[in-house]
Each structure stands twice: as C-alpha cells, then as structure tokens.
Motif scaffolding. Structure first.
Motif, PDB file in Angstrom:
ATOM      1  N   ALA A 118       0.825  -1.202   0.000  1.00 45.72           N
ATOM      2  CA  ALA A 118       0.000   0.000   0.000  1.00 45.72           C
ATOM      3  C   ALA A 118       0.859   1.251   0.000  1.00 45.72           C
ATOM      4  N   ALA A 119       0.351   2.283  -0.661  1.00 47.48           N
ATOM      5  CA  ALA A 119       0.968   3.597  -0.562  1.00 47.48           C
ATOM      6  C   ALA A 119       0.808   4.090   0.868  1.00 47.48           C
ATOM      7  N   GLU A 120       1.777   4.837   1.360  1.00 45.17           N
ATOM      8  CA  GLU A 120       1.746   5.295   2.743  1.00 45.17           C
ATOM      9  C   GLU A 120       0.515   6.146   3.041  1.00 45.17           C
ATOM     10  N   SER A 121      -0.009   6.840   2.042  1.00 45.41           N
ATOM     11  CA  SER A 121      -1.188   7.687   2.247  1.00 45.41           C
ATOM     12  C   SER A 121      -2.486   6.889   2.221  1.00 45.41           C
ATOM     13  N   ALA A 122      -2.426   5.618   1.859  1.00 42.75           N
ATOM     14  CA  ALA A 122      -3.622   4.783   1.794  1.00 42.75           C
ATOM     15  C   ALA A 122      -4.087   4.433   3.207  1.00 42.75           C
ATOM     16  N   TYR A 123      -5.331   4.011   3.311  1.00 36.14           N
ATOM     17  CA  TYR A 123      -5.824   3.532   4.594  1.00 36.14           C
ATOM     18  C   TYR A 123      -6.893   2.473   4.380  1.00 36.14           C
ATOM     19  N   PHE A 124      -7.132   1.709   5.440  1.00 30.29           N
ATOM     20  CA  PHE A 124      -8.054   0.580   5.408  1.00 30.29           C
ATOM     21  C   PHE A 124      -9.188   0.851   6.392  1.00 30.29           C
ATOM     22  N   LEU A 125     -10.406   0.544   5.972  1.00 33.03           N
ATOM     23  CA  LEU A 125     -11.570   0.900   6.777  1.00 33.03           C
ATOM     24  C   LEU A 125     -12.676  -0.136   6.610  1.00 33.03           C
ATOM     25  N   LEU A 126     -13.060  -0.786   7.705  1.00 31.32           N
ATOM     26  CA  LEU A 126     -14.247  -1.632   7.693  1.00 31.32           C
ATOM     27  C   LEU A 126     -15.429  -0.721   8.018  1.00 31.32           C
ATOM     28  N   PHE A 128     -18.621  -1.042   7.502  1.00 32.16           N
ATOM     29  CA  PHE A 128     -19.931  -1.692   7.511  1.00 32.16           C
ATOM     30  C   PHE A 128     -20.850  -1.197   8.634  1.00 32.16           C
ATOM     31  N   ALA A 129     -20.332  -1.085   9.854  1.00 31.66           N
ATOM     32  CA  ALA A 129     -21.176  -0.704  10.988  1.00 31.66           C
ATOM     33  C   ALA A 129     -21.803   0.665  10.782  1.00 31.66           C
ATOM     34  N   GLY A 130     -21.146   1.508  10.012  1.00 30.26           N
ATOM     35  CA  GLY A 130     -21.666   2.850   9.757  1.00 30.26           C
ATOM     36  C   GLY A 130     -22.964   2.862   8.989  1.00 30.26           C
ATOM     37  N   VAL A 131     -23.281   1.752   8.305  1.00 33.46           N
ATOM     38  CA  VAL A 131     -24.557   1.645   7.598  1.00 33.46           C
ATOM     39  C   VAL A 131     -25.403   0.499   8.153  1.00 33.46           C
ATOM     40  N   GLY A 132     -25.072   0.067   9.367  1.00 26.83           N
ATOM     41  CA  GLY A 132     -25.875  -0.963  10.009  1.00 26.83           C
ATOM     42  C   GLY A 132     -25.617  -2.379   9.542  1.00 26.83           C
ATOM     43  N   LEU A 133     -24.423  -2.632   9.028  1.00 25.70           N
ATOM     44  CA  LEU A 133     -24.082  -3.965   8.533  1.00 25.70           C
ATOM     45  C   LEU A 133     -22.901  -4.541   9.299  1.00 25.70           C
ATOM     46  N   MET A 134     -22.543  -5.777   8.990  1.00 28.09           N
ATOM     47  CA  MET A 134     -21.378  -6.438   9.556  1.00 28.09           C
ATOM     48  C   MET A 134     -20.340  -6.650   8.455  1.00 28.09           C
ATOM     49  N   PRO A 135     -19.074  -6.862   8.812  1.00 22.44           N
ATOM     50  CA  PRO A 135     -18.064  -7.115   7.784  1.00 22.44           C
ATOM     51  C   PRO A 135     -18.396  -8.363   6.984  1.00 22.44           C
ATOM     52  N   MET A 155     -11.702  -2.771  14.453  1.00 22.55           N
ATOM     53  CA  MET A 155     -11.964  -2.320  13.087  1.00 22.55           C
ATOM     54  C   MET A 155     -13.433  -2.485  12.724  1.00 22.55           C
ATOM     55  N   ALA A 156     -14.006  -3.641  13.107  1.00 25.66           N
ATOM     56  CA  ALA A 156     -15.369  -3.968  12.695  1.00 25.66           C
ATOM     57  C   ALA A 156     -16.413  -3.122  13.404  1.00 25.66           C
ATOM     58  N   MET A 157     -16.236  -2.896  14.709  1.00 22.29           N
ATOM     59  CA  MET A 157     -17.267  -2.223  15.483  1.00 22.29           C
ATOM     60  C   MET A 157     -17.075  -0.714  15.590  1.00 22.29           C
ATOM     61  N   LEU A 158     -15.828  -0.253  15.617  1.00 18.73           N
ATOM     62  CA  LEU A 158     -15.577   1.175  15.768  1.00 18.73           C
ATOM     63  C   LEU A 158     -15.386   1.884  14.434  1.00 18.73           C
ATOM     64  N   GLY A 159     -15.130   1.122  13.394  1.00 17.27           N
ATOM     65  CA  GLY A 159     -15.029   1.718  12.063  1.00 17.27           C
ATOM     66  C   GLY A 159     -13.947   2.769  11.940  1.00 17.27           C
ATOM     67  N   GLU A 160     -12.802   2.522  12.566  1.00 14.36           N
ATOM     68  CA  GLU A 160     -11.703   3.487  12.518  1.00 14.36           C
ATOM     69  C   GLU A 160     -10.866   3.309  11.245  1.00 14.36           C
TER      70      GLU A 160
END
Length: 254
Positions: A118-126, A128-135, A155-160
């Motif tokens: 990954a490029a250093e500026s990239a990031y990863f984000l689960l 799903f919880a933000g729209v009421g779903l699960m990973p 990652m899954a519950m806090l969506g950071e």
C-alpha cells in the motif's frame, strides 16, 4: 469504458477496478468480472495483480445499487464471496496494490490476497457498521488471522481508519511504501513474485489456506447469513439513507 480492466503482460495478469469517479465502488458485475478473470487464468500466469484506477483501491460496495431488500444484497454478497474464493483458490500469488482508500468490501478483498502493498497515504476501513451492517467478503476470518481478534473487533465495530503504516505494524499488509516510491516498489514486488518458484508459492498458499485460513469458508457462510438478516433491518435502511444523504445515521437497534 469497462468498469474492470483485464490486462495480461507476459506472466502477470492485472485486474483493475475502473470507476475512479466513484472511488471504484463495486457492483456485482465488477466482482463477477474480476472473479472470472482469476478463475480463467492459465498456468502461464505466475502472478495476479488487483488494483484500482485513480485515487482509491475501492470504497466498497456501491450503495447506490444496493437497496434495502434481500435479493439484490444477496447477489452482491455472493459475487464478493465468489471473488474471495477465487483469490484463495488460484495457485498464482495474488497481489493487492493499494493506491488509496480500501473500505468495506474493498478492504476485505485487499486483505484476502496473498501479498498487500500500500501507498503510505492509503488507509483501510471496515465501514460496515456505519450503515448498520457487519463485515463480509471474508473479513471476519482474514483480519483476526492476521491482526488478532481484538484489533479485528476494533476495526469492525468502531469503524476506525487504519493508516497503511499501522496496517503494516499490525501484520495486516506486506508493506507500506512512501507515495513517491510506491509505483516502482509495487512493480518490483510483482516482478519478483512473477519470476519466483511458482510451484513452491502455490504449495505455500495451499498450506496457508488449510491452516491460518481454515475457517474462511465457515466465515463466508456466517457473514452471508448475518448480512442477509441485516439487510432487512431498520438500521440498514437508516444507515443507507444517511450515507447517501451525507448525514450522521440515527440507529434505533431495530
């Protein structure tokens, strides 16, 4: 223009999400096209690259195409699961070249590959919880196997957002590379893999599938069951409406 670009150069098969104007939001057709390309790879393919055009790897499922309701949602999940199975089943190493945001199913897919740079500026984000779903797309198996249950739950519950450098420290990805060096470093990694011991790589991958990822199939089934249920909830309807309306959701637990 095609939403997925399939290119073959010598022993390398390159699959590129090609909806940069939508941050490569994934439709069921895009997932199917990528799956078909990987499944059809001949023995001469010694490395497969999965990447995104523009400034994102993928922002995840296209929520403008996934309305609350089981049928369409099930199609999307089934197509995503097919891609995860194709990535893990092909004997060729699959390399995710993550040039930017990898969110939702895009995050799951990137982390399900054999090598992720990954490029250093990239990031990863689960997300799903933000729209009421699960990973989904195998995330509930792949991420705990790499980073542990506590970090996976975070990652899954806090969506950071997990920056690429943190993802590398957690063991989620192979390497985070400074942006200026990223294209060249990614290219060198692909060349190295494509010129490596093909059969040894295939056997190594097969062993990891049977050990570290032995629970993947169970996870895919559990994710599908859970997600189909969640598609019918008020929280998913609210989460989708809030996302499309660019506002904070008001979940009620229904």
């Amino acid at each position: 223009m095609a939403a997925v670009l399939i290119e073959r150069e010598d022993a390398v098969l390159r699959v590129t999400w090609n909806r940069p104007e939508a941050l490569n939001a994934l439709t069921s057709q895009m997932l199917s096209d990528a799956s078909e390309a990987i499944e059809a790879a001949d023995p001469g393919v010694r490395a497969i690259v999965l990447t995104g055009a523009g400034r994102a790897f993928s922002s995840g499922a296209d929520l403008t195409a996934v309305n609350p309701g089981q049928a369409l949602g099930t199609e999307t999940i089934d197509c995503a699961n097919r891609l995860i199975r194709a990535i893990r089943a092909t004997p060729a190493p699959v390399i995710a070249v993550v040039n930017g945001l990898a969110a939702g199913a895009g995050c799951s897919i990137a982390l399900a590959t054999d090598l992720t740079v990954a490029a250093e500026s990239a990031y990863f984000l689960l997300a799903f919880a933000g729209v009421g779903l699960m990973p989904d797309a195998g995330a509930t198996a792949v991420i705990p196997a790499a980073a542990g249950r506590a970090r996976a739950t975070r990652m899954a519950m806090l969506g950071e957002r997990i920056p690429a450098r943190t993802a590398e420290e957690w063991g989620l990805i192979t390497a985070a590379v400074p942006d200026a060096e990223f294209p060249d470093e990614a290219g060198r990694l692909v060349t190295r893999v494509a010129s490596g011991p093909t059969h040894a790589f295939a056997r190594t991958k097969h062993a990891f599938n049977r050990t570290a990822l032995a629970g993947l199939e169970t996870a895919l089934e559990a994710e599908r069951e859970g997600q189909v249920f969640l598609f019918g909830t008020d929280d998913f309807a609210e989460g989708t409406d809030a996302f499309l309306g660019k506002r904070k959701p008001r979940f009620t637990g229904k």
